[in-house]
Design an enzyme around this catalytic site. Structure first.
Site, PDB file in Angstrom:
ATOM      1  CD  GLU A  75       4.145  -6.592   4.407  1.00 50.48           C
ATOM      2  OE1 GLU A  75       4.004  -5.469   3.904  1.00 50.48           O
ATOM      3  OE2 GLU A  75       5.061  -7.383   4.082  1.00 50.48           O
ATOM      4  CD  GLU A 100      -4.063  -3.826   1.628  1.00 51.58           C
ATOM      5  OE1 GLU A 100      -5.010  -3.032   1.729  1.00 51.58           O
ATOM      6  OE2 GLU A 100      -2.936  -3.633   2.123  1.00 51.58           O
ATOM      7  CG  ASP A 127     -10.380  -5.907  10.674  1.00 52.29           C
ATOM      8  OD1 ASP A 127      -9.252  -5.386  10.689  1.00 52.29           O
ATOM      9  OD2 ASP A 127     -11.151  -5.884  11.651  1.00 52.29           O
ATOM     10  CG  ASP A 150      -4.043   6.220   7.475  1.00 53.56           C
ATOM     11  OD1 ASP A 150      -3.547   7.267   7.943  1.00 53.56           O
ATOM     12  OD2 ASP A 150      -5.054   6.207   6.756  1.00 53.56           O
ATOM     13  CB  THR A 223       8.875   0.892  -1.293  1.00 55.76           C
ATOM     14  OG1 THR A 223       8.949   2.108  -0.522  1.00 55.76           O
ATOM     15  CG2 THR A 223       8.539  -0.267  -0.359  1.00 55.76           C
ATOM     16  CE  LYS A 224       9.396   0.723  -9.221  1.00 59.06           C
ATOM     17  NZ  LYS A 224       8.530   0.586 -10.425  1.00 59.06           N
TER      18      LYS A 224
END
Length: 245
Positions: A75, A100, A127, A150, A223-224
């Site tokens: 991921e 991440e 990265d 993003d 997800t929330k």
């Protein structure tokens, strides 16, 4: 050759050809520094030696990393890691690795992994594009996941979106034949951009049977943030492509 320039606390490497022309490099992120909580810092200290992987210009040996042979799910940009931990928990027959750049997110993910007692999850704080270039063996990944990257919604920033033709080709090389690239976004314009790029990318097939999008698979946790969006009437678009050649 390359020049290194510092800007707003970040380091940007500018690649140049021999005659001095700029070569635009893919970038998977814009660095966002943050302060770790005590819990996140403790999780990093306690678990990095077993669940963390340091960046190195050397290909990984998955059997050595996980002490077994199993399908690899990678991921890119897992945020705070809650969904990644949930997926690893419910698929113990698979091995997961998350990349991440936001260190508090890495710390939070390790906290969740520690609390859950996971042994099939590894994380990196680097990265993703450099990790793919230097560390991921060709044809070794079962699945690559890119959830809610993003969107760079301003038109002048669209070139910063991670899903671009060069990125698609880089991922294709790392996937197994028949491996999948699963994307999700809550920006319709970005979903359209993703489909446009991936439908044109050689060596991929869209798995959607009706149109360009698929329903959220059961193995992608809700997800929330996403649940709240649903309540407000916001859309989420999932796309899944398989490597065909």
């Amino acid at each position: 050759m390359s020049e290194v320039s510092k800007k707003s606390g970040d380091v940007t490497v500018t690649e140049l050809t021999e005659d001095g022309k700029l070569v635009r490099k893919i970038r998977s992120f814009v660095r966002r520094e943050g302060r770790l909580t005590k819990g996140q810092e403790s999780a990093m200290d306690n678990n990095w030696s077993t669940m963390g992987i340091d960046f190195a210009q050397q290909m990984l040996d998955w059997k050595e990393v996980y002490n077994r042979e199993a399908p690899i799910v990678l991921e890119i940009g897992f945020g705070m890691g809650a969904s990644l931990v949930e997926m690893a928990k419910h698929a113990p027959e698979k091995d997961f690795i998350g990349i991440e750049v936001h260190s508090p997110g890495v710390g939070a993910c390790l906290m969740g992994a520690e609390e859950t007692g996971l042994t099939n999850l590894r994380v990196m704080c680097h990265d993703a594009v450099e990790v793919f270039d230097y560390m991921i063996p060709d044809g070794s990944l079962e699945t690559v996941q890119l959830f809610f990257p993003d969107p760079w919604h301003k038109t002048r920033h669209h070139k910063r979106r991670i899903v671009q033709p060069a990125f698609a080709e880089m991922l294709r090389k790392k996937l197994k034949i028949g491996g999948t690239f699963h994307m999700a976004t809550d920006w319709e314009n970005y979903a359209e951009h993703m489909v446009e790029v991936m439908n044109a990318a050689p060596g991929y097939k869209n798995t959607a049977t009706d149109g360009d999008y698929i329903a959220r698979p059961d193995d992608r946790p809700l997800t929330k943030f996403e649940a709240r969006g649903h309540r407000l009437g916001h859309g989420v678009w999932d796309m899944k492509y398989t490597r065909t050649e």
